[in-house]
Design an enzyme around this catalytic site. Sequence first.
Site, mmCIF file in Angstrom:
data_model
loop_
_atom_site.group_PDB
_atom_site.id
_atom_site.type_symbol
_atom_site.label_atom_id
_atom_site.label_comp_id
_atom_site.label_asym_id
_atom_site.label_seq_id
_atom_site.Cartn_x
_atom_site.Cartn_y
_atom_site.Cartn_z
ATOM 1 N N TYR A 1 3.631 -13.034 6.965
ATOM 2 C CA TYR A 1 4.260 -13.284 8.262
ATOM 3 C C TYR A 1 5.221 -14.471 8.257
ATOM 4 O O TYR A 1 6.065 -14.597 9.129
ATOM 5 C CB TYR A 1 3.176 -13.551 9.316
ATOM 6 C CG TYR A 1 2.195 -12.408 9.479
ATOM 7 C CD1 TYR A 1 2.320 -11.508 10.528
ATOM 8 C CD2 TYR A 1 1.152 -12.230 8.575
ATOM 9 C CE1 TYR A 1 1.435 -10.458 10.669
ATOM 10 C CE2 TYR A 1 0.263 -11.181 8.705
ATOM 11 C CZ TYR A 1 0.407 -10.300 9.749
ATOM 12 O OH TYR A 1 -0.462 -9.251 9.874
ATOM 13 N N LYS B 1 0.842 -1.192 0.000
ATOM 14 C CA LYS B 1 0.000 0.000 0.000
ATOM 15 C C LYS B 1 0.875 1.239 0.000
ATOM 16 O O LYS B 1 2.062 1.141 -0.277
ATOM 17 C CB LYS B 1 -0.983 -0.011 1.172
ATOM 18 C CG LYS B 1 -0.353 -0.228 2.538
ATOM 19 C CD LYS B 1 -1.447 -0.334 3.572
ATOM 20 C CE LYS B 1 -0.910 -0.045 4.954
ATOM 21 N NZ LYS B 1 -1.937 -0.078 5.964
ATOM 22 N N ASP C 1 4.124 21.806 -29.291
ATOM 23 C CA ASP C 1 5.122 21.335 -28.310
ATOM 24 C C ASP C 1 6.525 21.731 -28.784
ATOM 25 O O ASP C 1 7.319 20.896 -29.216
ATOM 26 C CB ASP C 1 4.987 19.800 -28.191
ATOM 27 C CG ASP C 1 5.939 19.199 -27.171
ATOM 28 O OD1 ASP C 1 6.476 19.947 -26.338
ATOM 29 O OD2 ASP C 1 6.155 17.968 -27.225
#
Length: 432
Positions: free
Chosen positions: A75, A44, A205
């Site tokens: 774990y 996350k 551009d």
Amino acid sequence: MKKVYIALSADVIHHGHINLINNAKKYGSLIVGLLTDKAIASFKRMPLLNYQQRKKILENINGVNKIVPQNEWEYSENLIKIRPDIMVHGDDWKFGPDRILRDKTIKTLNKINAKLIEIPYTKDVSSSAMQQRIYEQGISPYNRQRLLKRLIDTKGFVRILETHSPLSAIIAEKTFYKNRIGKKIEFDGFWSSSLTDSTLRGQPDIEVLDINERLKNINSIFDVTTKPMIVDIDTGGKNEHFQINIKTIDRNGISAVIMEDKKGLKKNSLFGLSVKQQQENPLLFKKKIELGKRNSSNNLMIIARIESLIFDKPIKDALNRADKYLQGGADGIMIHSKDKDPKKIFKFIKMFRKKFLTTPLVVVPSSYNHVKENTFLDLGVNVVIYANHLLRASYPAMRNTAMSILKNSRSLESDRSLLSIKEILELIPGTK
Ligand code: SPV
Ligand code: MG
């Protein structure tokens, strides 16, 4: 004394953590597996505080006997290493995608003959929501600026999306999805593109927007977001202007600039040799990088963009330039190509990585867009930029709506593909 294990991120400590610790310590000597920045970022959003800062806080909490790093979201690795008698966890992981993690953990606990104790999850508190609230207060330019380097260092791979306006940046900031195992997939930061910034204003551009106009747009994006920004500064302009502008860019909290090794009137790279454009002499470009580094802080990354493949030059030319630009102090390299076939880009990346093991490497897969992120990750690319996609998405949507209104002499037919009136009124907090 029994060994008890819990795992925590502990970024924003709240009463839920204290409940868990107080419960767990009743069963024996408490070992906390503190998730590393990498472990958290793999699943996350990056923690606000780094590992050492989080560790310092935990060390001072009553009941914590020992803190060990947990390098993975799962774990198992630590459980096998530490062999606790008991593991304590909130009962919230019985539901949703976390169930997969729970099942896996139970298997490991059975293997090591350890017991799982699940305690009622403390309601009305969520670390992620608290973290989000802190972010919503805003983020200082300094903290935002350093985020990109932290992300590259901890995750090794970041995903960047073009944003040309505050609204597009809100989309890039907030859009995410959770995969099967609950891992949050989102964009790590923003790209301010010269192509889309100028197109949005109806300009070509060709470096026609000055830096103040670009920064005005970027600052309005910063007003409503918290993620880091990489800015496309084209050629950087004249040296005399560049050495002044780079200071302003640095002060504004931009994390990185990408400067391309062209000279004279710049045209968009995706034209390749179909328009007149020239690549800069590598030694002069190296000097320009040195000038930029002298005039900005260490927090601003200056990434050198190599255009050799755009000019159909050999890969060797690109590699020689990379060497020189890094000697000049560039903090990373972007290699660009307009080919659909990624063969040359892949070859460059492999050769580059042999020599420079950790130098940040950036690609912009606009043409070779079939290549998936995992391929880049495996090759050792650190940053993938989706350089123009939100503006390209918005233009056909707007044109189709305009056309539909003309054809039907009313807006009913276009309504299906629009944000509803209710949604737009609720989109920005404070509108009501
Ligand atoms: C931009 O987004 O403006 C870029 C990338 O410089 S490209 O358009 O591919 O040159
Ligand atoms: Mg550009």
